[in-house]
Design an enzyme around this catalytic site. Structure first.
Site, PDB file in Angstrom:
ATOM      1  CE1 TYR A  28      -3.600   2.473   0.597  1.00  0.00           C
ATOM      2  CE2 TYR A  28      -2.568   3.712   1.903  1.00  0.00           C
ATOM      3  CZ  TYR A  28      -3.712   3.525   1.619  1.00  0.00           C
ATOM      4  OH  TYR A  28      -4.338   4.596   1.603  1.00  0.00           O
ATOM      5  CD  GLU A  50      -7.622   7.543   5.577  1.00  0.00           C
ATOM      6  OE1 GLU A  50      -7.076   7.355   6.650  1.00  0.00           O
ATOM      7  OE2 GLU A  50      -6.882   7.235   4.560  1.00  0.00           O
ATOM      8  CD1 TRP A  58      -3.521   1.173   5.504  1.00  0.00           C
ATOM      9  CD2 TRP A  58      -5.678   2.318   6.031  1.00  0.00           C
ATOM     10  NE1 TRP A  58      -3.938   1.958   4.163  1.00  0.00           N
ATOM     11  CE2 TRP A  58      -5.348   2.679   4.350  1.00  0.00           C
ATOM     12  CE3 TRP A  58      -6.743   3.236   6.485  1.00  0.00           C
ATOM     13  CZ2 TRP A  58      -6.566   2.537   3.352  1.00  0.00           C
ATOM     14  CZ3 TRP A  58      -7.961   3.465   5.170  1.00  0.00           C
ATOM     15  CH2 TRP A  58      -7.376   3.254   4.060  1.00  0.00           C
TER      16      TRP A  58
END
Length: 194
Positions: A28, A50, A58
């Site tokens: 990522y 988000e 995350w």
């Protein structure tokens, strides 16, 4: 050799510490984070993920992203805006995603607000209008900001337009994810790579 907090792994490449270890987070970091996206659904996906990440890691959201895409109809705002109580109940029962009622409801609310934004240029244009003139220049992780005047202004503008779960910290993370602001460490190979 990096002079800051960037980490050089066995591959000899300097990265931000959170993206240094092999695996999904590195992938990522190296290929998506900070890369601009195209289209309403892509912008809405980043905004939604988000918001779901708020209070979580995350890595958790990234692992669940395929399921999020499936259950939220590939982030098609027209479809999401029509979700009813039965669909919300199905989402809350799906253990493959983060089951937070307020965040699920925020996604539906934000889809409706995104549709309303089309009359004024759309979500992507609104987000882009808050891009800062300059990015910070962090060498150390402690120097990476979590908010900015622009993320605060974006948060206020979105709330005024009916969006929820769009606080300044979440909007700063969105700006980073979309490449609106570059907070890769100065020694990271991804700094200014886009």
């Amino acid at each position: 050799m990096p002079r800051g907090d960037a980490v050089v792994d066995a591959d000899g490449i300097a990265r931000c510490p959170w993206g240094a270890a092999p695996g999904a987070m590195r992938d990522y970091h190296d290929t998506e984070w900070g890369v601009p996206v195209e289209g309403e659904a892509a912008h809405f996906e980043r905004l939604t993920l988000e918001a779901f990440q708020s209070g979580l890691s995350w890595a958790t959201i990234l692992a669940k992203r395929p399921a999020f895409r499936e259950v939220f109809d590939d982030f098609d705002v027209d479809r999401i805006a029509r979700y009813d109580d039965a669909k919300q109940a199905a989402l809350m029962a799906d253990a493959r995603i983060v089951r937070n009622r307020l965040k699920v409801q925020a996604t539906i609310t934000n889809a409706r607000a995104t549709i309303a934004l089309r009359e004024d240029g759309g979500l992507a244009a609104l987000l882009a209008s808050f891009a800062p003139e300059r990015s910070p220049r962090p060498r150390l992780v402690a120097e990476v900001p979590t908010t900015s005047p622009e993320s605060l202004a974006l948060s206020k503008a979105l709330k005024k337009r009916g969006f929820t779960f769009v606080g300044p910290t979440t909007m700063h993370a969105l700006m980073e994810a979309l490449g609106m602001v570059d907070t890769h460490l100065l020694d990271c190979h991804r700094r200014r790579a886009i």
